[in-house]
Design an enzyme around this catalytic site. Structure first.
Site, short mmCIF file in Angstrom:
data_model
loop_
_atom_site.label_atom_id
_atom_site.label_comp_id
_atom_site.label_asym_id
_atom_site.label_seq_id
_atom_site.Cartn_x
_atom_site.Cartn_y
_atom_site.Cartn_z
N GLY A 38 0.72 -1.12 -0.06
CA GLY A 38 -0.05 -0.13 0.09
C GLY A 38 0.64 1.19 -0.07
O GLY A 38 2.16 1.19 -0.48
N CYS A 39 0.58 2.24 0.41
CA CYS A 39 0.87 3.63 0.40
C CYS A 39 2.26 3.62 1.13
O CYS A 39 2.59 3.11 2.56
CB CYS A 39 0.21 4.49 1.46
SG CYS A 39 1.03 6.16 1.67
#
Length: 219
Positions: A38-39
């Site tokens: 993810g981020c």
């Protein structure tokens, strides 16, 4: 990058999340693990708190040099994932130990091509291995976790050979530490670090450690 990502499908306490049955030896010198979950702001924030980690670089892996920039990667069509390169001392933390943190705290490995409301192929869960030894340890650990049933849903983390890691733009580096009051960081990154602090106190750098009375179960 939008809202928070919990791990509701975890079936065991993180403090009882199994250690890898197979791991790399504690060789001298610095080693590197490249992970995507993810981020990269959030994954970076978690691993910066882990004892034995010397530095973390946010960047891109899985695509070409021509598209290794934030604007292109955000389209989800470049093959890149937002990834982090974790530089660490194998005498203090093992490759398997990093994978344990990655798969139990840093992200939800059962979410396909997303983390919470961050949706797209660039947010996929991936382990980018640089050596066959890393691949062997990662494969064995993913199988071990599936056998143990630690998640209600199947783990979708991919194993991908690392061809190149491209550091992200300067403003992405150490983003959470530099922007602690940014809403996304407060909603997503800070809770992940808090889970690490609460569940794995023995894995923390000194500046992240709580007083013993505040600690949850040791790893």
């Amino acid at each position: 990058m939008t809202s928070s990502c919990e791990v509701p499908g975890l079936t065991v306490p993180r403090s009882r999340f199994p250690d890898p049955e197979h791991d790399l030896p504690a060789e001298a010198g610095e080693a590197r693990a490249v992970l995507a979950g993810g981020c990269f702001w959030c994954v970076e924030a978690v691993f910066l708190a882990v004892d034995g980690v010397t530095r973390v670089v946010s960047g891109y892996a899985g695509g070409s040099a021509e598209t290794a920039n934030y604007e292109a990667v955000c389209t989800g069509t470049t093959g890149h994932a937002e990834a982090v390169a974790i530089h660490y001392d194998p005498a203090r933390v093992s490759y398997g130990g990093l994978l344990k943190v990655f798969l139990s705290v840093a992200h939800d490995p059962t979410q396909l091509n997303r983390q919470g409301n961050d949706i797209g192929h660039q947010y996929r869960s991936a382990i980018f291995y640089e050596t066959e030894a890393q691949k062997t340890v990662a494969e064995a650990y993913l199988r071990q976790l599936e056998r143990a049933g630690v998640y209600q849903d199947p783990i979708v983390t991919t194993l991908e050979p690392l061809t190149e890691f491209y550091p992200a733009e300067t403003y992405h580096q150490n983003y959470a530490a530099r922007n602690p009051h940014q809403p996304y960081i407060m909603a997503v990154a800070a809770p992940k670090v808090a889970k690490l602090v609460a569940q794995y106190p023995g894995r923390l750098k000194p500046e992240y450690r709580r007083e013993p009375s505040d600690r949850d179960e040791e790893v």
